[in-house]
Structures are given as structure tokens and as C-alpha cells.
Design an enzyme around this catalytic site. Structure first.
Site, PDB file in Angstrom:
ATOM      1  N   CYS A 182      36.261  -0.944  16.105  1.00 34.46           N
ATOM      2  CA  CYS A 182      36.953  -2.350  16.493  1.00 34.46           C
ATOM      3  C   CYS A 182      37.947  -2.292  15.199  1.00 34.46           C
ATOM      4  O   CYS A 182      37.840  -2.371  13.976  1.00 34.46           O
ATOM      5  CB  CYS A 182      35.966  -3.385  16.268  1.00 34.46           C
ATOM      6  SG  CYS A 182      36.763  -5.054  16.496  1.00 34.46           S
TER       7      CYS A 182
ATOM      8  N   CYS B 108      12.887 -12.399  15.715  1.00 35.35           N
ATOM      9  CA  CYS B 108      14.273 -12.157  15.517  1.00 35.35           C
ATOM     10  C   CYS B 108      14.541 -12.030  14.107  1.00 35.35           C
ATOM     11  O   CYS B 108      15.991 -11.738  13.743  1.00 35.35           O
ATOM     12  CB  CYS B 108      15.181 -13.068  16.239  1.00 35.35           C
ATOM     13  SG  CYS B 108      15.169 -14.749  15.833  1.00 35.35           S
TER      14      CYS B 108
ATOM     15  N   ASP C  36       7.003 -16.825  20.157  1.00 37.81           N
ATOM     16  CA  ASP C  36       8.376 -16.433  19.953  1.00 37.81           C
ATOM     17  C   ASP C  36       9.069 -17.485  19.490  1.00 37.81           C
ATOM     18  O   ASP C  36       9.568 -18.206  20.052  1.00 37.81           O
ATOM     19  CB  ASP C  36       8.797 -16.179  21.609  1.00 37.81           C
ATOM     20  CG  ASP C  36      10.198 -15.605  21.577  1.00 37.81           C
ATOM     21  OD1 ASP C  36      11.081 -15.220  20.352  1.00 37.81           O
ATOM     22  OD2 ASP C  36      10.908 -15.487  22.687  1.00 37.81           O
TER      23      ASP C  36
END
Length: 368
Positions: A43, A321, A294
Site C-alpha cells: 500500500c 480478540c 466471546d
């Protein structure tokens, strides 16, 4: 000193960008001795002072996963208190490190151009396209048109192929105009969600995560399950054909409503709207065999972990996460008689430092 845009073992010229008590932040502005893992960023907007969305555009994809595995290993040792952590790996998801992200939020500069913020900055770097965005998002008319200065634009593409653009007056404000709905498909069901609602951003994440949870829990026909912080009930949908009653606990009203609509044919799935800690504090919630946990990035926390352990489930599949929050909760589970029996991690956020970990917690052998 925390240095962005560098790699372990490199010699760099670092420019200090922030001074705090006890540490500094810096950017590697010149690479004097590069690592063999360094690559040319795909990028053109990556690098010091440019877009802050991707942490590791300068790192080979294999090395990214190796570094993430090292982070997970270290967190389980230092924060999780585990002395014997097995060798870990972070598994790739299909599709490669680019063109995967199905939810993208753009900032708009003072001239009405869409782009992204530099790291820890409110400035806006205009771009032509985001290289990690899904091709359907890159094709949307966002970066080639003008928007109200200072606004934000959110873009989404669903597993059913639906796309949506949500302009907002600012980052936290409501959409400017009607909220479009998009369809998501998973576990044999279809959800209709607000385009800005939560769904995994990697197109292959849901299948990988639900498959791992099913494998870890190995549900039996009569077993009771909880799906905590369950959102719209994706894990419950995957579990439903294999076990007994499942209760999804979720605080977001829109997610609960979407889940109830999508799973109305599953008679063994019910939703309880509320804060997980408060729901589990109710003594009527007595028996459970299996738990899908979660939590948000901050983790479940001691109160929720203790409430789960008090019910003595035979297995907990923890979907995390953030590796540090996961490790802290693993330590708490360990103090309450549970051990980490299996770990599987996925590179569901390529080109960034983030990844997903799914750990199986079971009663420690010989624990009372």
C-alpha cells in the site's frame, strides 16, 4: 521505547513522536539494517506519518503470523501465569493478506475527501483505495467523490453480496438517512442486520471460528449451553443441531432482535437481553454444561469468569480478540480450577497486529 514500522533485530533511525512517563513512542523513519522479513509495503499510504490502519504492511505475511504467535505465547506466560506453554501458531485464513476487510470506516478531511487517520492522530490522509478492503468495498463510490467535511463514511459488504454506504455526521453519530439492512449467511441461517451492526470483518472468520468452537466443545444431545456476549447468535446457531437448550446472552437490543428473527425456527435457542455479569449474578442461572465466551476486547473479567466457574461447566470455549485480556482471564480460570487444554489462533486481521484466539478451558484434573 515502542517503535512502529520496525522489526525485531533491525537497526533503524527512530523519530520520537510521543513522550510519556516511563516510555516513548517513535517511528522508524530510516532502516539502516533491515530484517530478512521486511518487504515493500503493497500500500502506498503505509508508513510513518501516513495511514495508521495497518501496522505491518512492511512485514511478510508469514513473519506477521510468526510474530503474532510469539505475542500470544508471551502473554500466556507473563499475564496468564502459564509456565509450560506449548509451541503456538497463528493460522492463515483463505484469501491472502489483502482484499479481505468487509467493514471499513473512512474519515473525511476539511476538503471533503475520504481517507484514514494517521496513527494516534485526528488528521486525515486522503486515499484512492484501501488495499485490505474487500474488492466490493473498493468498487463503491467513496474515495472518488466529495463528502461533508468532518463527516465519516462507513462501508460494508455482506456474505450474501449486499453492499451499503452509511454516511455519518461524525464518527459516533447516527447514520445520515435511513439505515440500510444487509444479509449475512452462516450456520445454515440468514440474518438481516443493520449495515453498521457487528459481524466478523474477515469473510472466512465465521466459518473458522464456529468450526473450532464446535470441535472444542464436542456437544452432546442433552447438554445445556450458554452463548455469552452472543451477539445475534451465530455460535448458538452452529451448536443448536448438536446439543440441548442454548441461551444467548447479549446486551445490544438490535443484535438480540436480529438473532430472534434469524433463529426463530430453532426451538432450543432462547435469547436473554442484558449485561452478562448481571445476568449470571441471578441465582436462577444454575446449571450449564457448555459455554461459548466471546467477550469484548477488554475481556470477560473476574466476576464473569467466577460466575461461569461456579456452575462447573465441563468445557468453555473462549473466543478472544485481544491476547492480553485472554491471558488474564485464563489466569483467573486457573485460580478457579480450570486449565487451558487447547489453543487455536487465526490471522483474521492480516497486515495488522490483531488476531483471534480460541481457547478450550476444562476442569483441571484432580481439582475439587
Amino acid at each position: 521505547m515502542f517503535v512502529r514500522h520496525a522489526l525485531p533485530g533491525e537497526r533503524v533511525l527512530a523519530l520520537v513522536t510521543e513522550e510519556r512517563k516511563g516510555f516513548l513512542r517513535a517511528d522508524a523513519v530510516q532502516i539502516l539494517r533491515p530484517s530478512p522479513d521486511r518487504v515493500v509495503p503493497p500500500c502506498p499510504f503505509a508508513g510513518p506519518g501516513a495511514c495508521g490502519g495497518c501496522d505491518w504492511q512492511h512485514v511478510s505475511w508469514e513473519a506477521q503470523r510468526r510474530l503474532k504467535a510469539q505475542v500470544l505465547h508471551e502473554q500466556l506466560q507473563r499475564l496468564g501465569g502459564l509456565s509450560d506453554v506449548p509451541e503456538l501458531s497463528v493460522l492463515p485464513l483463505p484469501g491472502g493478506p489483502l482484499s479481505w476487510r468487509t467493514r471499513v470506516q473512512y474519515a473525511v478531511d476539511g476538503e471533503g475527501r475520504a481517507g484514514f487517520h494517521p496513527h494516534r492522530s485526528s488528521a486525515v490522509i486522503p486515499i484512492d483505495s484501501c488495499r485490505i478492503a474487500h474488492p466490493a468495498i473498493q468498487a463503491l463510490p467513496i474515495t472518488d467523490r466529495q463528502w461533508p467535511p468532518g463527516s465519516t463514511v462507513e462501508a460494508a459488504v455482506s456474505s450474501a453480496g449486499d453492499t451499503a454506504i452509511l454516511p455519518r455526521a461524525n464518527r459516533t453519530g447516527p447514520p445520515s438517512g435511513p439505515v440500510p439492512q444487509i444479509r449475512e449467511h452462516a450456520a445454515g441461517h440468514e440474518w438481516r442486520l443493520a449495515a453498521g451492526g457487528f459481524w466478523q470483518v474477515h469473510p472466512h472468520a465465521v466459518e473458522a471460528f464456529t468450526g473450532t468452537v464446535l470441535e472444542q466443545l464436542a456437544p452432546a444431545a442433552a447438554e445445556r449451553a450458554w452463548d455469552l456476549y452472543g451477539g445475534a447468535g451465530v455460535f448458538a446457531a452452529a451448536l443448536a443441531p448438536h446439543c440441548g437448550p442454548i441461551t444467548v446472552v447479549e446486551s445490544d437490543a438490535r443484535a438480540v432482535a436480529a438473532g430472534r428473527r434469524a433463529l426463530r425456527d430453532l426451538t432450543n435457542v432462547t435469547f436473554a437481553r442484558g449485561d452478562v455479569a448481571q445476568v449470571l449474578a441471578n441465582p436462577r442461572w444454575r446449571r450449564v454444561d457448555l459455554v461459548v465466551l466471546d467477550p469484548p476486547r477488554s475481556g470477560a473479567g473476574r466476576a464473569v469468569v467466577a460466575a461461569i466457574a461456579a456452575r462447573a461447566p465441563r468445557a468453555v470455549s473462549y473466543v478472544a480478540c485481544d491476547p492480553a485480556a485472554f491471558a488474564r482471564d485464563v489466569r483467573t480460570f486457573g485460580e478457579l480450577g480450570y486449565e487451558l487444554s487447547a489453543v487455536r489462533a487465526f490471522d483474521s486481521f492480516p497486515m495488522t497486529m490483531h488476531f483471534e484466539t480460541i481457547g478450550l478451558l476444562t476442569p483441571r484434573r484432580g481439582a475439587a
